[in-house]
Design a protein around this motif. Structure first.
Motif, PDB file in Angstrom:
ATOM      1  N   THR A 145       0.837  -1.193   0.000  1.00  0.00           N
ATOM      2  CA  THR A 145       0.000   0.000   0.000  1.00  0.00           C
ATOM      3  C   THR A 145       0.875   1.247   0.000  1.00  0.00           C
ATOM      4  N   LEU A 146       1.875   1.240   0.864  1.00  0.00           N
ATOM      5  CA  LEU A 146       2.765   2.389   0.966  1.00  0.00           C
ATOM      6  C   LEU A 146       3.472   2.657  -0.360  1.00  0.00           C
ATOM      7  N   ALA A 147       3.984   1.588  -0.950  1.00  0.00           N
ATOM      8  CA  ALA A 147       4.722   1.754  -2.197  1.00  0.00           C
ATOM      9  C   ALA A 147       3.815   2.371  -3.254  1.00  0.00           C
ATOM     10  N   GLN A 148       2.559   1.944  -3.235  1.00  0.00           N
ATOM     11  CA  GLN A 148       1.631   2.478  -4.227  1.00  0.00           C
ATOM     12  C   GLN A 148       1.389   3.977  -4.012  1.00  0.00           C
ATOM     13  N   VAL A 149       1.241   4.366  -2.752  1.00  0.00           N
ATOM     14  CA  VAL A 149       1.057   5.794  -2.479  1.00  0.00           C
ATOM     15  C   VAL A 149       2.312   6.557  -2.879  1.00  0.00           C
ATOM     16  N   GLU A 150       3.478   6.000  -2.538  1.00  0.00           N
ATOM     17  CA  GLU A 150       4.722   6.679  -2.861  1.00  0.00           C
ATOM     18  C   GLU A 150       4.886   6.848  -4.369  1.00  0.00           C
ATOM     19  N   VAL A 151       4.507   5.829  -5.098  1.00  0.00           N
ATOM     20  CA  VAL A 151       4.614   5.940  -6.553  1.00  0.00           C
ATOM     21  C   VAL A 151       3.694   7.037  -7.053  1.00  0.00           C
ATOM     22  N   ASN A 152       2.502   7.086  -6.496  1.00  0.00           N
ATOM     23  CA  ASN A 152       1.571   8.142  -6.891  1.00  0.00           C
ATOM     24  C   ASN A 152       2.162   9.522  -6.618  1.00  0.00           C
ATOM     25  N   ILE A 153       2.955   9.610  -5.545  1.00  0.00           N
ATOM     26  CA  ILE A 153       3.539  10.903  -5.181  1.00  0.00           C
ATOM     27  C   ILE A 153       4.767  11.210  -6.034  1.00  0.00           C
ATOM     28  N   ASP A 154       5.691  10.251  -6.071  1.00  0.00           N
ATOM     29  CA  ASP A 154       6.964  10.515  -6.733  1.00  0.00           C
ATOM     30  C   ASP A 154       6.875  10.468  -8.251  1.00  0.00           C
ATOM     31  N   TYR A 155       5.898   9.732  -8.756  1.00  0.00           N
ATOM     32  CA  TYR A 155       5.730   9.629 -10.205  1.00  0.00           C
ATOM     33  C   TYR A 155       4.279   9.918 -10.551  1.00  0.00           C
ATOM     34  N   ILE A 186      -8.419   2.652   3.413  1.00  0.00           N
ATOM     35  CA  ILE A 186      -9.261   2.260   4.548  1.00  0.00           C
ATOM     36  C   ILE A 186      -9.443   0.751   4.557  1.00  0.00           C
ATOM     37  N   GLU A 187      -9.642   0.202   3.376  1.00  0.00           N
ATOM     38  CA  GLU A 187      -9.860  -1.242   3.273  1.00  0.00           C
ATOM     39  C   GLU A 187      -8.639  -2.004   3.802  1.00  0.00           C
ATOM     40  N   LYS A 188      -7.458  -1.595   3.338  1.00  0.00           N
ATOM     41  CA  LYS A 188      -6.216  -2.265   3.766  1.00  0.00           C
ATOM     42  C   LYS A 188      -6.003  -2.116   5.271  1.00  0.00           C
ATOM     43  N   CYS A 189      -6.175  -0.895   5.740  1.00  0.00           N
ATOM     44  CA  CYS A 189      -5.908  -0.618   7.152  1.00  0.00           C
ATOM     45  C   CYS A 189      -6.878  -1.392   8.037  1.00  0.00           C
ATOM     46  N   THR A 190      -8.122  -1.457   7.609  1.00  0.00           N
ATOM     47  CA  THR A 190      -9.113  -2.175   8.399  1.00  0.00           C
ATOM     48  C   THR A 190      -8.726  -3.641   8.509  1.00  0.00           C
ATOM     49  N   TRP A 191      -8.281  -4.195   7.382  1.00  0.00           N
ATOM     50  CA  TRP A 191      -7.877  -5.599   7.384  1.00  0.00           C
ATOM     51  C   TRP A 191      -6.703  -5.823   8.329  1.00  0.00           C
ATOM     52  N   VAL A 192      -5.697  -4.978   8.208  1.00  0.00           N
ATOM     53  CA  VAL A 192      -4.500  -5.133   9.051  1.00  0.00           C
ATOM     54  C   VAL A 192      -4.883  -5.005  10.527  1.00  0.00           C
ATOM     55  N   ASN A 193      -5.746  -4.046  10.813  1.00  0.00           N
ATOM     56  CA  ASN A 193      -6.148  -3.857  12.203  1.00  0.00           C
ATOM     57  C   ASN A 193      -6.862  -5.082  12.766  1.00  0.00           C
ATOM     58  N   LYS A 194      -7.701  -5.686  11.932  1.00  0.00           N
ATOM     59  CA  LYS A 194      -8.405  -6.896  12.378  1.00  0.00           C
ATOM     60  C   LYS A 194      -7.413  -7.998  12.691  1.00  0.00           C
ATOM     61  N   GLU A 195      -6.419  -8.121  11.822  1.00  0.00           N
ATOM     62  CA  GLU A 195      -5.418  -9.171  12.026  1.00  0.00           C
ATOM     63  C   GLU A 195      -4.619  -8.912  13.307  1.00  0.00           C
ATOM     64  N   ILE A 196      -4.297  -7.652  13.537  1.00  0.00           N
ATOM     65  CA  ILE A 196      -3.557  -7.328  14.767  1.00  0.00           C
ATOM     66  C   ILE A 196      -4.420  -7.661  15.973  1.00  0.00           C
ATOM     67  N   GLU A 197      -5.697  -7.340  15.872  1.00  0.00           N
ATOM     68  CA  GLU A 197      -6.599  -7.656  16.974  1.00  0.00           C
ATOM     69  C   GLU A 197      -6.631  -9.151  17.257  1.00  0.00           C
ATOM     70  N   LYS A 198      -6.643  -9.932  16.169  1.00  0.00           N
ATOM     71  CA  LYS A 198      -6.630 -11.381  16.342  1.00  0.00           C
ATOM     72  C   LYS A 198      -5.384 -11.808  17.089  1.00  0.00           C
ATOM     73  N   LEU A 199      -4.257 -11.255  16.669  1.00  0.00           N
ATOM     74  CA  LEU A 199      -2.994 -11.592  17.324  1.00  0.00           C
ATOM     75  C   LEU A 199      -3.030 -11.211  18.796  1.00  0.00           C
ATOM     76  N   LEU A 200      -3.559 -10.027  19.052  1.00  0.00           N
ATOM     77  CA  LEU A 200      -3.611  -9.563  20.436  1.00  0.00           C
ATOM     78  C   LEU A 200      -4.528 -10.451  21.264  1.00  0.00           C
ATOM     79  N   LYS A 201      -5.552 -10.978  20.615  1.00  0.00           N
ATOM     80  CA  LYS A 201      -6.464 -11.860  21.317  1.00  0.00           C
ATOM     81  C   LYS A 201      -5.717 -13.116  21.759  1.00  0.00           C
ATOM     82  N   THR A 202      -4.875 -13.625  20.874  1.00  0.00           N
ATOM     83  CA  THR A 202      -4.104 -14.804  21.278  1.00  0.00           C
ATOM     84  C   THR A 202      -3.214 -14.436  22.452  1.00  0.00           C
ATOM     85  N   VAL A 261       0.520   5.310   8.459  1.00  0.00           N
ATOM     86  CA  VAL A 261       0.648   3.916   8.030  1.00  0.00           C
ATOM     87  C   VAL A 261       2.127   3.516   7.992  1.00  0.00           C
ATOM     88  N   THR A 262       2.957   4.425   7.550  1.00  0.00           N
ATOM     89  CA  THR A 262       4.402   4.152   7.531  1.00  0.00           C
ATOM     90  C   THR A 262       4.900   3.889   8.944  1.00  0.00           C
TER      91      THR A 262
END
Lengths: 630, 461
Positions: free
Chosen positions: B172-182, B197-213, B430-431
């Motif tokens: 995701t970051l690389a894509q934003v950076e490309v949009n900026i730099d090029y 938002i979609e990516k961040c939501t997914w990552v957050n859910k996964e982190i929550e799962k990890l934290l649950k463990t 995000v970075t």
């Protein structure tokens, strides 16, 4: 060898008058140092051997920074461009950047004129063969014709000239860019003096005659209608702009390249230097990204008084006869006549970790290097380094303090810190992603960031400084006013808010809070609670950005504070890393080579892990405590 | 000298009735105040230095009471580190003390490196020069060996999971950076706010799962779930008592479970054991009969380690064979007890049935063989043979702290994205989240992003 003669004494000698050399010389002269510029060919001052374009993301901000520090690049662009555009306008303020297409010849003429008119600056055509060094300190230079120039400091800005070699197909010949004379004696001399070099490579595309292009098969890319300028001092804007054009590679282009790869020096097994990943040749693009069916090709005019067009995106070192076929395969270029072939150029670059953050070599006192020679690419990166090297060489010659920009001061600071701390394994290009505080390092606030410090060291004129102070005061006053003055709900207020679909005001609110709404502009708030005097657009811009992004800016500033604490922990220059037990071998080797000046710099080095930094910190503090107790 | 605020458990893990978690640094008192609630509502900030206070630690987010504590307040400079120091005395034992530490890390403290308190004491001029060598050693010192091995087993899995999250973020970051730099580079899709938002939501859910463990975790937080089985009268209770006495167990009732299930925590040579359902063992001694009962099967199924007790003074019975069958394929140690009585059991047969499981002979009555048993437990655990099916990935307080940190940052990013902040600003958060996750796996090099950029996209102008 001709007879030697004494040709004069200077504070600072700049070797080379490319983009690094001119800014170095101008900065040195501005600081009051008696400065000499020696260049191979006075007609080639500030020549652009590659694209006719300056600026863009990160790079454009460097130009603004150079301008804020009194440099010439921005002013010359403003006078000689053929097109200017603001990029990333739909994104946030931190990543906006200007880019200009230049008239290459006008640019050179204008820059030459500025050098000629500058106080304390002597311009002379000459080829430096040797540096005169005594006891690891620079004393002067010796030219091909036997002239000896004495100086307290010397700045080498020889770009890609050092042992330059041009590659086209299986042809390889000794040459500087665009068939200029290469610097071979100086290259050998630098190595004999103990400076380590690495072989880098870069390339340029063919140029074609505009009259033979069928533009109907391409898309027009005009400049912005709104007047734009790089320099904070520019008041006259060029309105007559020339467009660029966009076309694409065709399946045939890819076929030709795939069929002839073995003829490209990069793929024929020939040993070649390291090229940049961000500016790949068309061969590289097609090999590495073979799933892409087409690549963009931009057609960029090289000037107003020429028909020559730069074929951006078609950089290649294939043999000339293949290049003819490549060009003809591109829609719009079927009948285009090539004026110059593309080529790759290989050259010696100094391993940049041999430099201090002032760009002085660690090995030879008073000797500085700047620009593409230091392993960077790009006119802007070169100019930024040139300015810093010039300022530091002058400071040394005049007995003033050194001048270093930090990573939070500007992209120039990021660039130089990366070079001297991390080094680079390919030609280095600035990217916004290299800057950790990019929200602070904006295009719009370069003057606010750098005028103060530039004025302090003598790079910025009094007049310019006064302007800056006035602007800063206006910004601060307006921000304070917005914090103090309350907007009360009223039909007028709601009407103004409705213009941008902002919700009606229910409770009284400070202007500052209202302006924080993403959809509300200063203009709207200004009509609700008018300022006493009308503010200029650039003051309004600062007020808006600061208000809207206050939280983010604060966060970045806190990060900077944390970094600065570590930056203030200096590492003694005479530190003996071998005497420190506990630091890992890999880290020790790196530390001995780079010799970082601060704990912060050490912590940014590859191969130095946090435990090593802790031990270093303890060791240094231990020395301090020992001194106190003794 | 200014340092961030560090925290660590200052008493040995899992032993002793009281444990101390120590905070040191500029914000030590503020951080403590955020979680400490005294019955009369006093703020530590306003209290005198070198005083002790009773109260509760309450998680400011969940409002849940974490611990009942005594807090010692020591303000700079007359402290061990010459910084503000707060020492929290809580119940000893892995669960309690780790929860306290995790709470402090969530509230902004950083987990101290080994020896860091001493290092600070030194740097702040509190310790004299002759001790500097020792400080160096401390900094280099590895964490407790046992802990390290235990963590090592789990970190492979954690790294992999965190690595996947980081990969998602960096793309995701690389894509934003490309949009900026090029900005004119059109082959790449514009990374828009909804994408982000979609990516961040997914990552957050996964982190929550990890934290649950981590919240329900076993090892280090709850221990290795261990079940003692065997026919009646083979010495299961003696074994339990022996392990408990030897290792000073702390009896804890776990919130949310019924009162009658008591679990004992013991620390056997660095291996935290949770002796499960021991109340049942004590009450009825009839686990053999209950093998058929679904619930007991469940207990066995969830166990990480089985201690099967046999009677040295009797031949193997059919019941013993059924027990062997029931635990087939599980990590087991066979304890042949009552060596003080004449041998009737065929030890060779036992060893043959046991296969790879180790067999230990004991006389719990005469306190013989316990050391050998402990060694067997320790070597089984540290040689990496135990692989519980849901062995917790996240048990390390530092990791938990970093995961919370990353989650908070991504939440900030989501809030910003939803309120119309431009994508390149959201990117800053995000970075940062990507870097924080990188600290878990020891990789935060910025160069990684640039490499991603160039390998993912073919860049020109």
């Amino acid at each position: 060898m001709p007879n030697k003669y004494e040709a004069g004494t200077f504070d600072c000698i700049v070797i080379g008058a490319g983009h690094a050399g001119v800014e170095a010389a101008l900065a040195s002269a501005r600081m009051g140092a008696n400065t000499l510029v020696l260049t191979l060919n006075i007609d080639m001052i500030a020549f652009m051997p590659c694209n006719p374009s300056i600026g863009g993301p990160a790079k454009g901000i460097v130009v603004r920074e150079i301008d804020a520090l009194g440099g010439a690049m921005g002013k010359v662009i403003d006078k000689t461009h053929i097109q200017m555009r603001m990029l990333n306008t739909r994104k946030g303020p931190a990543v906006r950047a200007l880019r200009a297409q230049l008239d290459k010849v006008l640019y050179q003429q204008e820059m030459k004129r500025i050098l000629e008119e500058t106080e304390n600056l002597t311009l002379h055509q000459g080829s430096v063969d040797e540096l005169i060094v005594e006891d690891d300190e620079i004393k002067g230079v010796l030219t091909q014709v036997g002239a000896i120039y004495r100086a307290k400091t010397v700045i080498v800005t020889t770009g890609t000239f050092l042992r330059g070699e041009i590659l086209i197909g299986d042809l390889r010949y000794s040459s500087g860019p665009n068939n200029q004379m290469p610097s071979i004696n100086l290259a050998n001399n630098l190595r004999a003096l103990g400076l380590e070099t690495v072989r880098f490579k870069t390339g340029t595309p063919p140029r074609v005659n505009s009259r033979t292009i069928d533009y109907s098969k391409t898309e027009i890319q005009p400049g912005d209608e709104e007047p734009r300028a790089f320099s904070y001092e520019t008041t006259e804007f060029i309105t007559d702009q020339l467009p660029c054009w966009l076309t694409y590679t065709a399946p045939l282009t890819h076929e030709i390249i795939n069929d002839n790869l073995r003829l490209s020096p990069m793929y024929s097994g020939e040993e070649v230097g390291t090229g940049p990943r961000y500016c790949p040749s068309i061969e590289d693009k097609i090999v590495r990204f073979n799933d892409k069916s087409r690549h963009q090709i931009f057609l960029e005019p090289e000037g107003r008084n020429t028909e020559e067009v730069y074929v951006q995106g078609l950089s290649t070192s294939l043999p000339e006869h293949i290049q003819h076929r490549l060009i003809a395969s591109v829609p719009g270029l079927e009948n285009a006549r090539m004026m110059r072939p593309g080529y790759a150029i290989e050259y010696d670059a100094i391993i940049s970790t041999q430099l201090k953050p002032t760009l002085e070599t660690k090995k030879i006192r008073g000797l500085y290097t700047a620009g593409q020679l230091n392993g960077t690419s790009g006119y802007e990166e070169a100019a930024g380094q040139g300015l810093m090297a010039g300022a530091n060489a002058a400071a040394r010659a005049l007995g003033k303090e050194e001048f270093i920009l930090g990573r939070s001061d500007g992209y120039i600071g990021v660039l130089i810190d990366d070079l001297v701390t991390k080094g680079t394994s390919e030609p280095y290009r600035l990217l916004t992603s290299r800057a950790e505080y990019r929200l602070l390092l904006r295009h719009d606030n370069a003057d606010l960031r750098l005028t103060e410090i530039g004025h302090e060291v003598g790079l910025v004129s009094e007049e310019r400084y006064a302007k800056y102070l006035a602007k800063k005061e206006q910004i601060d006053a307006e921000l304070q006013r917005l914090r103090d003055v309350t907007v009360k709900p009223s039909p007028l207020v709601d009407e103004i808010l409705a213009e941008t679909n902002s919700t009606a005001l229910k409770e009284p609110m400070k202007g500052f809070g209202l302006l924080k709404r993403p959809e509300v502009t200063y203009n709207q708030v200004g009509r609700m609670i008018p300022a006493e005097e009308e503010l200029t657009a650039d003051v309004i811009e600062q007020v808006e950005i600061f208000t809207k992004y206050e939280g983010y800016i604060e966060k970045s500033l806190q990060q900077v504070e944390r970094m600065k604490k570590m930056e203030n922990k200096k590492i003694p220059e005479d530190i003996d890393y071998d005497a420190i037990t506990g630091i890992a071998m890999e880290a020790k080797t790196a530390l001995k080579e780079v010799r970082p000046l601060s704990i912060a710099q050490a912590s940014r080095m590859p191969g130095v892990n946090p435990a090593d930094v802790s031990i270093l910190l303890v060791y240094i503090e231990q020395g301090k405590i020992a001194k106190v107790t003794n | 000298m200014n340092f961030d605020t560090i925290a660590a458990i200052s008493t040995p893990m899992g032993e002793g009735a009281i444990a101390i978690v120590r905070l040191s640094g500029d914000e030590a008192v503020q951080i403590a105040d955020r979680v400490f609630h005294s019955p009369n509502g006093k703020q530590l900030m306003e209290e005198k230095s070198h005083t002790i206070h009773y109260g509760h630690l309450i998680d400011p987010r969940s409002k849940e009471t974490v611990e009942e504590v005594m807090v010692s307040l020591m303000k700079a400079p007359k402290t061990f580190t010459r910084e503000d120091v707060v020492e929290i005395n809580c119940h000893g034992g892995l669960v309690a003390v780790n929860r306290v530490l995790a709470l402090l890390l969530k509230e902004g403290a950083r987990l101290a490196e080994p020896g860091e308190f001493t290092k600070r004491a030194f740097l702040n001029g509190r310790i004299d020069l002759s001790q500097s060598e020792a400080v160096m050693d401390l900094i280099r010192a590895k964490t407790d060996r046992a802990m390290n091995v235990a963590l090592g087993q789990m970190e492979g899995k954690l790294s992999k999971l965190v690595g996947e999250l980081r990969q998602a973020l960096i793309e995701t970051l690389a894509q934003v950076e490309v949009n900026i730099d090029y900005p004119e580079y059109e082959d790449v899709e514009e990374m828009t706010i909804p994408h982000m938002i979609e990516k961040c939501t997914w990552v957050n859910k996964e982190i929550e799962k990890l934290l649950k463990t981590s919240a329900q975790g076993k090892i280090l937080r709850e221990g290795l779930s261990t079940v003692i089985i065997g026919r009646p009268n083979v010495g299961k209770s003696s074994l339990l008592n022996s392990l408990v006495q030897e290792n000073k167990a702390i009896v804890t009732d776990i919130a949310g479970t019924t009162r009658d299930i008591i679990e004992e925590y013991v620390n056997v040579r660095g291996v935290p054991l949770r002796l499960v359902d021991t109340a049942g063992i004590r009450e009825t001694e009839d686990i053999v009969e209950r093998i058929g009962v679904e619930r007991s099967r469940q207990v066995l199924k969830e166990a990480d380690l089985i201690l099967l007790v046999l009677n040295y003074a009797e031949a193997l019975t059919e019941e013993d064979h059924r027990l062997f069958e029931a635990i087939e394929g599980m990590d087991t140690i066979i304890v042949v007890n009552k060596t003080d009585l004449p041998a009737k059991i065929d030890l060779d047969e036992v060893k043959a049935i046991a296969g790879n499981s180790s067999v230990v002979t004991t006389s719990l009555l005469e306190e013989e063989g316990v050391i050998e048993l402990e060694e067997a437990i320790s070597s089984l655990f540290f040689s990496g043979t135990i692989e519980a099916e849901d062995m917790t990935y996240v048990s390390n307080a530092r990791h938990i702290g970093l995961l919370h940190n990353a989650k908070d940052i991504i939440n900030d990013a989501l809030i910003a994205a939803e309120s119309g902040v431009p994508v390149d600003m959201v990117q800053i958060d995000v970075t940062r989240a990507w870097e924080v996750l990188g600290e878990i796996v020891g990789d935060t090099v910025q160069e990684g992003l640039i490499n991603q950029l160039f390998s993912q996209f073919c860049l020109g102008k």
